[in-house]
Design a protein around this motif. Sequence first.
Motif, PDB file in Angstrom:
ATOM      1  N   VAL A 235       0.839  -1.207   0.000  1.00 31.67           N
ATOM      2  CA  VAL A 235       0.000   0.000   0.000  1.00 31.67           C
ATOM      3  C   VAL A 235       0.874   1.257   0.000  1.00 31.67           C
ATOM      4  O   VAL A 235       0.621   2.210  -0.748  1.00 31.67           O
ATOM      5  CB  VAL A 235      -0.943   0.002   1.219  1.00 31.67           C
ATOM      6  CG1 VAL A 235      -1.743   1.301   1.269  1.00 31.67           C
ATOM      7  CG2 VAL A 235      -1.876  -1.195   1.171  1.00 31.67           C
ATOM      8  N   ASP A 236       1.914   1.253   0.836  1.00 33.48           N
ATOM      9  CA  ASP A 236       2.805   2.417   0.907  1.00 33.48           C
ATOM     10  C   ASP A 236       3.484   2.669  -0.436  1.00 33.48           C
ATOM     11  O   ASP A 236       3.589   3.813  -0.882  1.00 33.48           O
ATOM     12  CB  ASP A 236       3.861   2.205   1.997  1.00 33.48           C
ATOM     13  CG  ASP A 236       3.264   2.224   3.394  1.00 33.48           C
ATOM     14  OD1 ASP A 236       2.155   2.777   3.546  1.00 33.48           O
ATOM     15  OD2 ASP A 236       3.896   1.682   4.320  1.00 33.48           O
ATOM     16  N   ASP A 237       3.932   1.597  -1.058  1.00 37.53           N
ATOM     17  CA  ASP A 237       4.591   1.738  -2.363  1.00 37.53           C
ATOM     18  C   ASP A 237       3.619   2.273  -3.410  1.00 37.53           C
ATOM     19  O   ASP A 237       3.985   3.134  -4.231  1.00 37.53           O
ATOM     20  CB  ASP A 237       5.158   0.382  -2.823  1.00 37.53           C
ATOM     21  CG  ASP A 237       6.342  -0.072  -1.971  1.00 37.53           C
ATOM     22  OD1 ASP A 237       6.898   0.767  -1.243  1.00 37.53           O
ATOM     23  OD2 ASP A 237       6.688  -1.269  -2.044  1.00 37.53           O
ATOM     24  N   TYR A 238       2.384   1.784  -3.379  1.00 38.13           N
ATOM     25  CA  TYR A 238       1.369   2.209  -4.348  1.00 38.13           C
ATOM     26  C   TYR A 238       1.073   3.700  -4.206  1.00 38.13           C
ATOM     27  O   TYR A 238       0.924   4.423  -5.196  1.00 38.13           O
ATOM     28  CB  TYR A 238       0.096   1.387  -4.152  1.00 38.13           C
ATOM     29  CG  TYR A 238      -1.028   1.758  -5.078  1.00 38.13           C
ATOM     30  CD1 TYR A 238      -1.100   1.251  -6.372  1.00 38.13           C
ATOM     31  CD2 TYR A 238      -2.047   2.617  -4.661  1.00 38.13           C
ATOM     32  CE1 TYR A 238      -2.130   1.586  -7.232  1.00 38.13           C
ATOM     33  CE2 TYR A 238      -3.088   2.964  -5.505  1.00 38.13           C
ATOM     34  CZ  TYR A 238      -3.127   2.439  -6.788  1.00 38.13           C
ATOM     35  OH  TYR A 238      -4.156   2.786  -7.635  1.00 38.13           O
TER      36      TYR A 238
ATOM     37  N   GLY B 112       0.216   8.712 -11.411  1.00 33.30           N
ATOM     38  CA  GLY B 112      -0.951   8.174 -12.098  1.00 33.30           C
ATOM     39  C   GLY B 112      -0.572   7.296 -13.274  1.00 33.30           C
ATOM     40  O   GLY B 112      -1.187   6.243 -13.510  1.00 33.30           O
ATOM     41  N   GLU B 113       0.457   7.682 -14.001  1.00 35.56           N
ATOM     42  CA  GLU B 113       0.897   6.898 -15.160  1.00 35.56           C
ATOM     43  C   GLU B 113       1.460   5.549 -14.726  1.00 35.56           C
ATOM     44  O   GLU B 113       1.203   4.512 -15.353  1.00 35.56           O
ATOM     45  CB  GLU B 113       1.953   7.675 -15.938  1.00 35.56           C
ATOM     46  CG  GLU B 113       2.396   6.988 -17.222  1.00 35.56           C
ATOM     47  CD  GLU B 113       3.413   7.816 -17.989  1.00 35.56           C
ATOM     48  OE1 GLU B 113       4.000   7.275 -18.945  1.00 35.56           O
ATOM     49  OE2 GLU B 113       3.625   9.000 -17.635  1.00 35.56           O
ATOM     50  N   GLU B 114       2.214   5.560 -13.637  1.00 38.37           N
ATOM     51  CA  GLU B 114       2.800   4.310 -13.127  1.00 38.37           C
ATOM     52  C   GLU B 114       1.706   3.359 -12.633  1.00 38.37           C
ATOM     53  O   GLU B 114       1.787   2.141 -12.839  1.00 38.37           O
ATOM     54  CB  GLU B 114       3.780   4.621 -12.002  1.00 38.37           C
ATOM     55  CG  GLU B 114       5.072   5.270 -12.475  1.00 38.37           C
ATOM     56  CD  GLU B 114       5.946   5.737 -11.331  1.00 38.37           C
ATOM     57  OE1 GLU B 114       7.176   5.628 -11.458  1.00 38.37           O
ATOM     58  OE2 GLU B 114       5.396   6.225 -10.311  1.00 38.37           O
TER      59      GLU B 114
ATOM     60  N   GLU C  57      -2.973  -8.223 -11.466  1.00 38.89           N
ATOM     61  CA  GLU C  57      -2.498  -8.979 -10.301  1.00 38.89           C
ATOM     62  C   GLU C  57      -1.825  -8.053  -9.280  1.00 38.89           C
ATOM     63  O   GLU C  57      -2.028  -8.199  -8.070  1.00 38.89           O
ATOM     64  CB  GLU C  57      -1.516 -10.072 -10.743  1.00 38.89           C
ATOM     65  CG  GLU C  57      -2.139 -11.228 -11.509  1.00 38.89           C
ATOM     66  CD  GLU C  57      -2.350 -10.925 -12.981  1.00 38.89           C
ATOM     67  OE1 GLU C  57      -2.972 -11.751 -13.669  1.00 38.89           O
ATOM     68  OE2 GLU C  57      -1.896  -9.838 -13.435  1.00 38.89           O
ATOM     69  N   GLU C  58      -1.060  -7.099  -9.769  1.00 38.81           N
ATOM     70  CA  GLU C  58      -0.382  -6.152  -8.874  1.00 38.81           C
ATOM     71  C   GLU C  58      -1.384  -5.244  -8.165  1.00 38.81           C
ATOM     72  O   GLU C  58      -1.252  -4.964  -6.961  1.00 38.81           O
ATOM     73  CB  GLU C  58       0.609  -5.310  -9.676  1.00 38.81           C
ATOM     74  CG  GLU C  58       1.822  -6.078 -10.171  1.00 38.81           C
ATOM     75  CD  GLU C  58       2.690  -5.271 -11.120  1.00 38.81           C
ATOM     76  OE1 GLU C  58       3.922  -5.438 -11.087  1.00 38.81           O
ATOM     77  OE2 GLU C  58       2.122  -4.459 -11.897  1.00 38.81           O
TER      78      GLU C  58
ATOM     79  N   ILE D  28     -11.547  -0.275  -2.570  1.00 36.82           N
ATOM     80  CA  ILE D  28     -12.530  -0.235  -3.664  1.00 36.82           C
ATOM     81  C   ILE D  28     -12.150   0.833  -4.680  1.00 36.82           C
ATOM     82  O   ILE D  28     -12.232   0.623  -5.894  1.00 36.82           O
ATOM     83  CB  ILE D  28     -13.942   0.017  -3.097  1.00 36.82           C
ATOM     84  CG1 ILE D  28     -14.445  -1.226  -2.358  1.00 36.82           C
ATOM     85  CG2 ILE D  28     -14.923   0.390  -4.214  1.00 36.82           C
ATOM     86  CD1 ILE D  28     -15.721  -1.020  -1.575  1.00 36.82           C
ATOM     87  N   ARG D  29     -11.711   1.986  -4.181  1.00 37.87           N
ATOM     88  CA  ARG D  29     -11.298   3.066  -5.090  1.00 37.87           C
ATOM     89  C   ARG D  29     -10.077   2.672  -5.925  1.00 37.87           C
ATOM     90  O   ARG D  29      -9.910   3.138  -7.049  1.00 37.87           O
ATOM     91  CB  ARG D  29     -11.006   4.346  -4.295  1.00 37.87           C
ATOM     92  CG  ARG D  29     -12.235   4.995  -3.685  1.00 37.87           C
ATOM     93  CD  ARG D  29     -11.936   6.421  -3.222  1.00 37.87           C
ATOM     94  NE  ARG D  29     -10.893   6.472  -2.214  1.00 37.87           N
ATOM     95  CZ  ARG D  29     -11.107   6.369  -0.914  1.00 37.87           C
ATOM     96  NH1 ARG D  29     -12.340   6.191  -0.448  1.00 37.87           N
ATOM     97  NH2 ARG D  29     -10.100   6.441  -0.051  1.00 37.87           N
ATOM     98  N   ILE D  30      -9.234   1.825  -5.368  1.00 38.55           N
ATOM     99  CA  ILE D  30      -8.078   1.329  -6.118  1.00 38.55           C
ATOM    100  C   ILE D  30      -8.518   0.383  -7.226  1.00 38.55           C
ATOM    101  O   ILE D  30      -8.002   0.434  -8.352  1.00 38.55           O
ATOM    102  CB  ILE D  30      -7.084   0.616  -5.164  1.00 38.55           C
ATOM    103  CG1 ILE D  30      -6.427   1.625  -4.218  1.00 38.55           C
ATOM    104  CG2 ILE D  30      -6.010  -0.150  -5.946  1.00 38.55           C
ATOM    105  CD1 ILE D  30      -5.615   0.991  -3.100  1.00 38.55           C
TER     106      ILE D  30
END
Length: 297
Positions: free
Chosen positions: A37-40, A45-47, A54-55, A87-89
């Motif tokens: 989660v921290d990494d995300y 936005g492009e990444e 799966e990621e 859910i937003r993710i």
Amino acid sequence: VKPEYAFGKMGCPPRIPPDATIMFEVELLSFVENKAVDDYDTLSGEEKHKMSIEEIIKVADAEREIGNDSFEQKIYGKAAKHYSKAIRILEPVHLKDEKEERLWSVALLKLYLNLSLCDIKQCKSTLAITHCRRALELDGKNVKATFRLGQAYMQLSEWDKSKDYLLRAAHLAPNNTEIRQELAKLNRKIQQFELLEKKMYSRMFNSPSGNHSEDLPSKQQTLTLTDDVRTVFKEKLISFKENVEMRELVLPEGTSKEEVECVAQIAQDLGMICERSDKKSSYTIKITKPDMPEFED
């Protein structure tokens, strides 16, 4: 911990002497890995757009696990925030094929089910209904979503809808004890509500003229203003407002001050006129409709 950060020169007699160095024993109650989660959260936005399904599901599952940890500690509001974030993710993801759609649906279904349970725990019934319906869009025969719809409608005192969904859930899972217990609970609530309605009719809907005085008890009892009582008041006032044949509604003498205040507030909220009685009147409050003129006797 050094004395200056603990109990200092005073200590805490008799157990802790002055200027004592303190050793604390810390028990770790729970731990959730949230690196994904921290990494995300640090990605552009492009990444994020370039991530595989799966990621993205891995990130959403990590957020869900954090929510589960809060739920187990009964911190339902915090848990709901994590489920909502997950859910937003997931929801904006572009799916390439049916395989990705299946993976996406399974992950999203868990979140909506968990979120609906948080809603029920917090008595956010309307939100629970919304989230349960979203879950049913993903799985039309999901037992948990159907069951929780029944629970949510029960919280709203919408007995017919509650019974309908609980019976559907029982049909989907006939051996489920929790569903049977909830149906029994609903039946008890309906019986209590019907009994309360009878009491309310004898208290609230008798004419002040004395035509029905024989139906009134000689010594009236004050009703406790529970949520069920307020629900009955509101339903009967709405019914009165919609009934074109009724000119006025009155509460007879002996009605408690709390009951009068409750009825007056609900009536005013519904746009009706409340008239308090004088000492010579045989009623405590009279309710009329603003579009219904008074007629001379």
